[in-house]
Design a protein around this motif. Sequence first.
Motif, PDB file in Angstrom:
ATOM      1  N   ILE A  48       0.862  -1.176   0.000  1.00 38.68           N
ATOM      2  CA  ILE A  48       0.000   0.000   0.000  1.00 38.68           C
ATOM      3  C   ILE A  48       0.902   1.230   0.000  1.00 38.68           C
ATOM      4  CG2 ILE A  48      -1.781   1.261   1.260  1.00 38.68           C
ATOM      5  CD1 ILE A  48      -2.757  -1.421   2.356  1.00 38.68           C
ATOM      6  N   GLY A  49       0.800   2.014  -1.051  1.00 44.04           N
ATOM      7  CA  GLY A  49       1.657   3.183  -1.216  1.00 44.04           C
ATOM      8  C   GLY A  49       1.167   4.390  -0.434  1.00 44.04           C
ATOM      9  N   PRO A  50       1.962   5.460  -0.463  1.00 44.97           N
ATOM     10  CA  PRO A  50       1.623   6.665   0.300  1.00 44.97           C
ATOM     11  C   PRO A  50       0.270   7.274  -0.071  1.00 44.97           C
ATOM     12  CG  PRO A  50       3.887   6.773  -0.499  1.00 44.97           C
ATOM     13  CD  PRO A  50       3.272   5.556  -1.103  1.00 44.97           C
ATOM     14  N   VAL A  51      -0.067   7.274  -1.350  1.00 41.98           N
ATOM     15  CA  VAL A  51      -1.353   7.852  -1.759  1.00 41.98           C
ATOM     16  C   VAL A  51      -2.506   7.015  -1.213  1.00 41.98           C
ATOM     17  CG1 VAL A  51      -2.825   8.398  -3.733  1.00 41.98           C
ATOM     18  CG2 VAL A  51      -0.383   8.960  -3.803  1.00 41.98           C
ATOM     19  N   GLU A  52      -2.386   5.709  -1.330  1.00 43.20           N
ATOM     20  CA  GLU A  52      -3.436   4.827  -0.807  1.00 43.20           C
ATOM     21  C   GLU A  52      -3.538   4.944   0.716  1.00 43.20           C
ATOM     22  OE1 GLU A  52      -3.803   0.756  -2.751  1.00 43.20           O
ATOM     23  OE2 GLU A  52      -1.797   1.419  -3.369  1.00 43.20           O
ATOM     24  N   PHE A  91     -10.112  -0.442   6.381  1.00 42.09           N
ATOM     25  CA  PHE A  91     -10.908  -0.628   5.167  1.00 42.09           C
ATOM     26  C   PHE A  91     -10.699   0.488   4.140  1.00 42.09           C
ATOM     27  CE2 PHE A  91     -14.189  -3.344   7.628  1.00 42.09           C
ATOM     28  CZ  PHE A  91     -13.457  -4.486   7.381  1.00 42.09           C
ATOM     29  N   GLY A  92     -10.302   1.660   4.575  1.00 41.05           N
ATOM     30  CA  GLY A  92     -10.067   2.763   3.635  1.00 41.05           C
ATOM     31  C   GLY A  92     -11.349   3.226   2.961  1.00 41.05           C
ATOM     32  N   MET A  93     -11.189   4.073   1.965  1.00 46.33           N
ATOM     33  CA  MET A  93     -12.340   4.586   1.207  1.00 46.33           C
ATOM     34  C   MET A  93     -12.711   3.522   0.168  1.00 46.33           C
ATOM     35  SD  MET A  93     -13.009   7.582   2.460  1.00 46.33           S
ATOM     36  CE  MET A  93     -13.820   8.632   1.290  1.00 46.33           C
ATOM     37  N   SER A  94     -13.528   2.575   0.597  1.00 48.89           N
ATOM     38  CA  SER A  94     -13.836   1.436  -0.265  1.00 48.89           C
ATOM     39  C   SER A  94     -15.247   0.930  -0.008  1.00 48.89           C
ATOM     40  CB  SER A  94     -12.842   0.295   0.014  1.00 48.89           C
ATOM     41  OG  SER A  94     -13.056  -0.213   1.320  1.00 48.89           O
ATOM     42  N   GLN A  95     -15.640  -0.018  -0.844  1.00 50.47           N
ATOM     43  CA  GLN A  95     -16.926  -0.677  -0.631  1.00 50.47           C
ATOM     44  C   GLN A  95     -16.909  -1.475   0.663  1.00 50.47           C
ATOM     45  OE1 GLN A  95     -17.534  -2.822  -4.383  1.00 50.47           O
ATOM     46  NE2 GLN A  95     -19.386  -1.578  -4.647  1.00 50.47           N
ATOM     47  N   ASP A  96     -15.729  -1.920   1.065  1.00 51.55           N
ATOM     48  CA  ASP A  96     -15.614  -2.655   2.327  1.00 51.55           C
ATOM     49  C   ASP A  96     -16.059  -1.773   3.486  1.00 51.55           C
ATOM     50  OD1 ASP A  96     -14.439  -4.726   0.827  1.00 51.55           O
ATOM     51  OD2 ASP A  96     -12.425  -3.950   1.181  1.00 51.55           O
ATOM     52  N   LEU A  97     -15.626  -0.521   3.484  1.00 44.56           N
ATOM     53  CA  LEU A  97     -16.026   0.408   4.549  1.00 44.56           C
ATOM     54  C   LEU A  97     -17.527   0.658   4.501  1.00 44.56           C
ATOM     55  CD1 LEU A  97     -15.395   2.309   6.880  1.00 44.56           C
ATOM     56  CD2 LEU A  97     -14.848   4.079   5.189  1.00 44.56           C
ATOM     57  N   LEU A  98     -18.050   0.878   3.317  1.00 43.65           N
ATOM     58  CA  LEU A  98     -19.486   1.107   3.177  1.00 43.65           C
ATOM     59  C   LEU A  98     -20.286  -0.093   3.685  1.00 43.65           C
ATOM     60  CD1 LEU A  98     -21.832   2.859   2.198  1.00 43.65           C
ATOM     61  CD2 LEU A  98     -21.530   1.838  -0.063  1.00 43.65           C
ATOM     62  N   VAL A 157     -17.200  -8.507   7.091  1.00 42.72           N
ATOM     63  CA  VAL A 157     -16.685  -7.858   5.886  1.00 42.72           C
ATOM     64  C   VAL A 157     -15.218  -8.232   5.620  1.00 42.72           C
ATOM     65  CG1 VAL A 157     -16.125  -5.599   4.867  1.00 42.72           C
ATOM     66  CG2 VAL A 157     -18.309  -5.943   6.032  1.00 42.72           C
ATOM     67  N   TYR A 158     -14.450  -8.406   6.660  1.00 46.09           N
ATOM     68  CA  TYR A 158     -13.004  -8.595   6.522  1.00 46.09           C
ATOM     69  C   TYR A 158     -12.596  -9.712   5.554  1.00 46.09           C
ATOM     70  CZ  TYR A 158      -8.091  -8.597   7.943  1.00 46.09           C
ATOM     71  OH  TYR A 158      -6.717  -8.523   7.955  1.00 46.09           O
ATOM     72  N   PRO A 159     -13.219 -10.892   5.573  1.00 46.79           N
ATOM     73  CA  PRO A 159     -12.786 -11.946   4.638  1.00 46.79           C
ATOM     74  C   PRO A 159     -12.990 -11.599   3.157  1.00 46.79           C
ATOM     75  CG  PRO A 159     -14.029 -12.900   6.441  1.00 46.79           C
ATOM     76  CD  PRO A 159     -14.176 -11.404   6.555  1.00 46.79           C
ATOM     77  N   GLN A 160     -13.863 -10.649   2.852  1.00 44.91           N
ATOM     78  CA  GLN A 160     -14.051 -10.231   1.464  1.00 44.91           C
ATOM     79  C   GLN A 160     -13.291  -8.944   1.156  1.00 44.91           C
ATOM     80  OE1 GLN A 160     -17.133 -11.018   3.332  1.00 44.91           O
ATOM     81  NE2 GLN A 160     -16.772 -13.085   2.601  1.00 44.91           N
ATOM     82  N   ALA A 162     -10.040  -6.127   0.768  1.00 41.93           N
ATOM     83  CA  ALA A 162      -8.818  -6.052  -0.027  1.00 41.93           C
ATOM     84  C   ALA A 162      -7.660  -6.778   0.658  1.00 41.93           C
ATOM     85  CB  ALA A 162      -8.453  -4.589  -0.272  1.00 41.93           C
ATOM     86  N   TRP A 163      -7.689  -6.870   1.982  1.00 46.02           N
ATOM     87  CA  TRP A 163      -6.615  -7.556   2.700  1.00 46.02           C
ATOM     88  C   TRP A 163      -6.558  -9.023   2.317  1.00 46.02           C
ATOM     89  CZ3 TRP A 163      -3.031  -4.800   4.960  1.00 46.02           C
ATOM     90  CH2 TRP A 163      -3.331  -3.489   5.339  1.00 46.02           C
ATOM     91  N   PHE A 164      -7.694  -9.646   2.163  1.00 51.34           N
ATOM     92  CA  PHE A 164      -7.709 -11.053   1.780  1.00 51.34           C
ATOM     93  C   PHE A 164      -7.373 -11.240   0.303  1.00 51.34           C
ATOM     94  CE2 PHE A 164      -9.013 -11.992   5.895  1.00 51.34           C
ATOM     95  CZ  PHE A 164      -9.059 -13.364   6.084  1.00 51.34           C
ATOM     96  N   ARG A 165      -7.713 -10.263  -0.509  1.00 55.77           N
ATOM     97  CA  ARG A 165      -7.357 -10.336  -1.926  1.00 55.77           C
ATOM     98  C   ARG A 165      -5.835 -10.293  -2.092  1.00 55.77           C
ATOM     99  NH1 ARG A 165     -12.145  -7.367  -2.139  1.00 55.77           N
ATOM    100  NH2 ARG A 165     -11.129  -5.340  -2.314  1.00 55.77           N
ATOM    101  N   LEU A 166      -5.148  -9.662  -1.168  1.00 58.61           N
ATOM    102  CA  LEU A 166      -3.682  -9.645  -1.196  1.00 58.61           C
ATOM    103  C   LEU A 166      -3.089 -11.041  -1.005  1.00 58.61           C
ATOM    104  CD1 LEU A 166      -2.882  -6.507   0.978  1.00 58.61           C
ATOM    105  CD2 LEU A 166      -2.481  -6.758  -1.471  1.00 58.61           C
ATOM    106  N   LEU A 167      -3.799 -11.868  -0.268  1.00 59.08           N
ATOM    107  CA  LEU A 167      -3.305 -13.206   0.022  1.00 59.08           C
ATOM    108  C   LEU A 167      -3.500 -14.163  -1.146  1.00 59.08           C
ATOM    109  CD1 LEU A 167      -4.635 -13.629   3.671  1.00 59.08           C
ATOM    110  CD2 LEU A 167      -2.349 -12.917   2.937  1.00 59.08           C
TER     111      LEU A 167
END
Length: 168
Positions: A48-52, A91-98, A157-160, A162-167
């Motif tokens: 995850i970069g500085p902008v993200e 979760f960041g600004m994402s659908q996960d947060l919503l 929400v966590y298993p769906q 972006a963190w799990f997509r990284l795995l």
Amino acid sequence: MFEAAILVLFPCLVAYAGVSDLFTMKIPNRVSLLLIGGFAIIAPFAGIGPVEIGWHLMAAGLALAACLVFFGFGWMGGGDAKLVTAVALWFGMSQDLLMFLVLAGIYGAGLTLLIVSFRSIVLLPGIAGRTQWLLRLHDHTRGIPYGVTLSIAALQVYPQSAWFRLLA
């Protein structure tokens, strides 16, 4: 090690927050601090970069601002506000947060109705006398332990996320 941190840190801390809120009506500050620290350590290793990271910080800032308003009106406790902020950081600004916010709202409404109904019944002294946490839940002067619903929503929400997509 990185994968283990993703699979264990967030879920364990969030689950602990929910259980703690149910039994003590408090979410320890260390839970939110560990979530924030965990994000700060894991995010760079996750690519995850500085902008993200900035977007994640913005999500946390917006969540904190909204929760402070809710806290000011007495609709939410301070521990709940800190937990929402820490989860929003992950979760960041994402659908996960919503999705987390929608589920937390739905579950929170259900829990509120359940506890208000529970508080309308008379507890038998022999049953409630041995369980202080049950008496706290029954006390009309206490709030609602929203940390329970926040935890359930975050864990759902966590298993769906972006963190799990990284795995994958």
